[in-house]
Motif scaffolding. Structure first.
Motif, PDB file in Angstrom:
ATOM      1  N   GLY A 181       0.811  -1.206   0.000  1.00  0.00           N
ATOM      2  CA  GLY A 181       0.000   0.000   0.000  1.00  0.00           C
ATOM      3  C   GLY A 181       0.848   1.260   0.000  1.00  0.00           C
ATOM      4  O   GLY A 181       0.528   2.232  -0.691  1.00  0.00           O
ATOM      5  N   LYS A 182       1.936   1.263   0.791  1.00  0.00           N
ATOM      6  CA  LYS A 182       2.824   2.426   0.800  1.00  0.00           C
ATOM      7  C   LYS A 182       3.407   2.683  -0.575  1.00  0.00           C
ATOM      8  O   LYS A 182       3.512   3.826  -1.023  1.00  0.00           O
ATOM      9  CB  LYS A 182       3.944   2.212   1.818  1.00  0.00           C
ATOM     10  CG  LYS A 182       3.478   2.233   3.278  1.00  0.00           C
ATOM     11  CD  LYS A 182       4.650   2.016   4.222  1.00  0.00           C
ATOM     12  CE  LYS A 182       4.188   2.040   5.682  1.00  0.00           C
ATOM     13  NZ  LYS A 182       5.314   1.810   6.613  1.00  0.00           N
ATOM     14  N   HIS A 183       3.781   1.611  -1.264  1.00  0.00           N
ATOM     15  CA  HIS A 183       4.349   1.756  -2.605  1.00  0.00           C
ATOM     16  C   HIS A 183       3.296   2.287  -3.576  1.00  0.00           C
ATOM     17  O   HIS A 183       3.567   3.188  -4.371  1.00  0.00           O
ATOM     18  CB  HIS A 183       4.887   0.407  -3.086  1.00  0.00           C
ATOM     19  CG  HIS A 183       5.488   0.464  -4.460  1.00  0.00           C
ATOM     20  ND1 HIS A 183       6.707   1.067  -4.717  1.00  0.00           N
ATOM     21  CD2 HIS A 183       5.019  -0.006  -5.660  1.00  0.00           C
ATOM     22  CE1 HIS A 183       6.970   0.974  -6.005  1.00  0.00           C
ATOM     23  NE2 HIS A 183       5.973   0.323  -6.600  1.00  0.00           N
ATOM     24  N   LEU A 184       2.073   1.723  -3.494  1.00  0.00           N
ATOM     25  CA  LEU A 184       1.005   2.134  -4.395  1.00  0.00           C
ATOM     26  C   LEU A 184       0.612   3.586  -4.176  1.00  0.00           C
ATOM     27  O   LEU A 184       0.575   4.391  -5.123  1.00  0.00           O
ATOM     28  CB  LEU A 184      -0.211   1.221  -4.200  1.00  0.00           C
ATOM     29  CG  LEU A 184      -1.470   1.590  -5.000  1.00  0.00           C
ATOM     30  CD1 LEU A 184      -1.186   1.514  -6.487  1.00  0.00           C
ATOM     31  CD2 LEU A 184      -2.637   0.685  -4.620  1.00  0.00           C
ATOM     32  N   PHE A 185       0.301   3.948  -2.926  1.00  0.00           N
ATOM     33  CA  PHE A 185      -0.129   5.315  -2.634  1.00  0.00           C
ATOM     34  C   PHE A 185       1.030   6.311  -2.787  1.00  0.00           C
ATOM     35  O   PHE A 185       0.805   7.480  -3.081  1.00  0.00           O
ATOM     36  CB  PHE A 185      -0.715   5.393  -1.230  1.00  0.00           C
ATOM     37  CG  PHE A 185      -2.005   4.634  -1.081  1.00  0.00           C
ATOM     38  CD1 PHE A 185      -3.112   4.989  -1.817  1.00  0.00           C
ATOM     39  CD2 PHE A 185      -2.100   3.559  -0.215  1.00  0.00           C
ATOM     40  CE1 PHE A 185      -4.305   4.292  -1.695  1.00  0.00           C
ATOM     41  CE2 PHE A 185      -3.281   2.852  -0.086  1.00  0.00           C
ATOM     42  CZ  PHE A 185      -4.387   3.212  -0.828  1.00  0.00           C
ATOM     43  N   GLY A 186       2.251   5.816  -2.568  1.00  0.00           N
ATOM     44  CA  GLY A 186       3.406   6.682  -2.796  1.00  0.00           C
ATOM     45  C   GLY A 186       3.528   7.066  -4.251  1.00  0.00           C
ATOM     46  O   GLY A 186       3.837   8.218  -4.590  1.00  0.00           O
ATOM     47  N   ASN A 187       3.277   6.121  -5.146  1.00  0.00           N
ATOM     48  CA  ASN A 187       3.305   6.418  -6.580  1.00  0.00           C
ATOM     49  C   ASN A 187       2.216   7.404  -6.961  1.00  0.00           C
ATOM     50  O   ASN A 187       2.418   8.292  -7.806  1.00  0.00           O
ATOM     51  CB  ASN A 187       3.143   5.126  -7.387  1.00  0.00           C
ATOM     52  CG  ASN A 187       4.371   4.232  -7.286  1.00  0.00           C
ATOM     53  OD1 ASN A 187       5.477   4.704  -7.027  1.00  0.00           O
ATOM     54  ND2 ASN A 187       4.174   2.935  -7.475  1.00  0.00           N
TER      55      ASN A 187
ATOM     56  N   ARG B  53       3.380  10.834  -5.831  1.00  0.00           N
ATOM     57  CA  ARG B  53       4.426  11.368  -6.715  1.00  0.00           C
ATOM     58  C   ARG B  53       3.849  11.810  -8.050  1.00  0.00           C
ATOM     59  O   ARG B  53       4.303  12.803  -8.634  1.00  0.00           O
ATOM     60  CB  ARG B  53       5.517  10.313  -6.917  1.00  0.00           C
ATOM     61  CG  ARG B  53       6.446  10.167  -5.706  1.00  0.00           C
ATOM     62  CD  ARG B  53       7.612   9.261  -6.027  1.00  0.00           C
ATOM     63  NE  ARG B  53       7.171   7.861  -6.110  1.00  0.00           N
ATOM     64  CZ  ARG B  53       7.141   7.037  -5.090  1.00  0.00           C
ATOM     65  NH1 ARG B  53       7.509   7.470  -3.887  1.00  0.00           N
ATOM     66  NH2 ARG B  53       6.740   5.790  -5.236  1.00  0.00           N
ATOM     67  N   THR B  54       2.837  11.085  -8.533  1.00  0.00           N
ATOM     68  CA  THR B  54       2.198  11.478  -9.790  1.00  0.00           C
ATOM     69  C   THR B  54       1.473  12.805  -9.647  1.00  0.00           C
ATOM     70  O   THR B  54       1.556  13.681 -10.519  1.00  0.00           O
ATOM     71  CB  THR B  54       1.198  10.392 -10.242  1.00  0.00           C
ATOM     72  OG1 THR B  54       1.883   9.141 -10.394  1.00  0.00           O
ATOM     73  CG2 THR B  54       0.549  10.775 -11.563  1.00  0.00           C
ATOM     74  N   VAL B  55       0.760  12.984  -8.531  1.00  0.00           N
ATOM     75  CA  VAL B  55       0.036  14.227  -8.288  1.00  0.00           C
ATOM     76  C   VAL B  55       1.006  15.406  -8.190  1.00  0.00           C
ATOM     77  O   VAL B  55       0.694  16.522  -8.622  1.00  0.00           O
ATOM     78  CB  VAL B  55      -0.818  14.114  -7.013  1.00  0.00           C
ATOM     79  CG1 VAL B  55      -1.433  15.462  -6.650  1.00  0.00           C
ATOM     80  CG2 VAL B  55      -1.911  13.075  -7.199  1.00  0.00           C
ATOM     81  N   ASN B  56       2.195  15.161  -7.651  1.00  0.00           N
ATOM     82  CA  ASN B  56       3.168  16.242  -7.474  1.00  0.00           C
ATOM     83  C   ASN B  56       3.671  16.811  -8.793  1.00  0.00           C
ATOM     84  O   ASN B  56       4.262  17.894  -8.821  1.00  0.00           O
ATOM     85  CB  ASN B  56       4.354  15.746  -6.645  1.00  0.00           C
ATOM     86  CG  ASN B  56       3.998  15.581  -5.180  1.00  0.00           C
ATOM     87  OD1 ASN B  56       3.111  16.254  -4.668  1.00  0.00           O
ATOM     88  ND2 ASN B  56       4.684  14.673  -4.501  1.00  0.00           N
ATOM     89  N   PHE B  57       3.447  16.099  -9.881  1.00  0.00           N
ATOM     90  CA  PHE B  57       3.882  16.595 -11.192  1.00  0.00           C
ATOM     91  C   PHE B  57       2.838  17.506 -11.832  1.00  0.00           C
ATOM     92  O   PHE B  57       3.122  18.143 -12.844  1.00  0.00           O
ATOM     93  CB  PHE B  57       4.173  15.416 -12.140  1.00  0.00           C
ATOM     94  CG  PHE B  57       5.490  14.735 -11.859  1.00  0.00           C
ATOM     95  CD1 PHE B  57       6.689  15.354 -12.182  1.00  0.00           C
ATOM     96  CD2 PHE B  57       5.519  13.494 -11.263  1.00  0.00           C
ATOM     97  CE1 PHE B  57       7.903  14.737 -11.921  1.00  0.00           C
ATOM     98  CE2 PHE B  57       6.731  12.866 -11.002  1.00  0.00           C
ATOM     99  CZ  PHE B  57       7.925  13.487 -11.331  1.00  0.00           C
ATOM    100  N   ILE B  58       1.638  17.574 -11.261  1.00  0.00           N
ATOM    101  CA  ILE B  58       0.574  18.384 -11.838  1.00  0.00           C
ATOM    102  C   ILE B  58       0.613  19.782 -11.225  1.00  0.00           C
ATOM    103  O   ILE B  58       0.470  19.919 -10.009  1.00  0.00           O
ATOM    104  CB  ILE B  58      -0.812  17.738 -11.579  1.00  0.00           C
ATOM    105  CG1 ILE B  58      -0.827  16.297 -12.096  1.00  0.00           C
ATOM    106  CG2 ILE B  58      -1.912  18.560 -12.240  1.00  0.00           C
ATOM    107  CD1 ILE B  58      -2.119  15.572 -11.786  1.00  0.00           C
ATOM    108  N   PRO B  59       0.818  20.819 -12.033  1.00  0.00           N
ATOM    109  CA  PRO B  59       0.867  22.184 -11.495  1.00  0.00           C
ATOM    110  C   PRO B  59      -0.429  22.554 -10.777  1.00  0.00           C
ATOM    111  O   PRO B  59      -1.500  22.099 -11.138  1.00  0.00           O
ATOM    112  CB  PRO B  59       1.070  23.046 -12.751  1.00  0.00           C
ATOM    113  CG  PRO B  59       1.641  22.111 -13.771  1.00  0.00           C
ATOM    114  CD  PRO B  59       1.017  20.774 -13.480  1.00  0.00           C
TER     115      PRO B  59
END
Length: 228
Positions: A83-89, A92-98
């Motif tokens: 779960g940590k790996h999944l939610f971590g991804n 990280r994906t959300v952090n790329f969206i301005p």
């Protein structure tokens, strides 16, 4: 004491008793109506009413239970390595969206600080602010950075000075340790003092409207603190 004064004192005592109840019910009504905006669509889509003998309240309670269960399951998954790996991804994906990343990080940080004791306020202190001789209530958040210590010449601390009565706003100041005055107040007591602007902050001295003798409800707080 005149009849008009007694009537006035009785009215004030009744107002003190009723006002918190009315405001509490009003706020609860707003929260319930806001929550139903999310619950009713779930009830309609899942047709829960058909399984609860057309009793909508029971269907809403079941929907709330399902939402709580789903959130709990997500929380359990987040504690496992997968779960940590999944939610971590996902994070990280959300952090790329301005713009979205800014909102997400801010909400995530606030939510984490509310539930994680390790990131909460450490203690309640007094800081001479905005000028010498005047003390403001501050909440120590962490130790200062090394770059700040180099400027102050000693260990500095990050202190949040919340506004009153709205503690969600305030200012962050870096204060040298020698200029911080420790208190014996807990964080909860300090926040209560800020929110109430110092009114009725002492639980031991607070009186309920039922406890006030006749004729004293309106005159209990006429004196100035420190006159005794």
């Amino acid at each position: 004491m005149s009849v008009s004064s007694r009537i006035k004192d009785a009215f004030v005592a009744g107002l003190i008793l009723i006002a918190p109840l009315v405001i509490t019910l009003y706020v609860l009504t707003i929260l319930v109506n806001w929550s139903l905006q999310f619950i009713n669509p779930i009830v309609a889509e899942t047709r829960l009413v058909e399984y609860t003998a057309n009793i909508e309240l029971v269907a809403q309670v079941i929907a709330v239970s399902l939402i709580v269960a789903a959130i709990t399951i997500l929380g359990l998954m987040a504690q496992w390595s997968i779960g940590k790996h999944l939610f971590g991804n996902v994070g990280r994906t959300v952090n790329f969206i301005p713009l979205v990343s800014t909102i997400y990080r801010s909400v995530r940080q606030v939510a984490t600080s509310l539930v994680d004791r390790d990131t909460g306020y450490e203690s309640v202190v007094l800081v001479e602010y905005p000028r010498e001789g005047l003390y403001s209530i501050g909440l120590v958040t962490s130790e200062g950075r090394r770059a700040i210590d180099d400027v102050t010449g000693e260990q500095a601390y990050s202190v949040f000075l919340p506004n009153s009565p709205n503690p969600t706003a305030g200012r962050l100041v870096m204060v040298p340790g020698s200029q911080i005055h420790e208190t014996e107040m807990s964080v909860r007591e300090g926040m209560r003092l800020i929110v109430t602007t110092g009114i009725g902050d002492d639980d031991e001295s607070a009186l309920d409207a039922y406890d006030l003798p006749a004729g004293e409800a309106g005159s209990e707080h006429e004196g100035v603190p420190g006159d005794e």
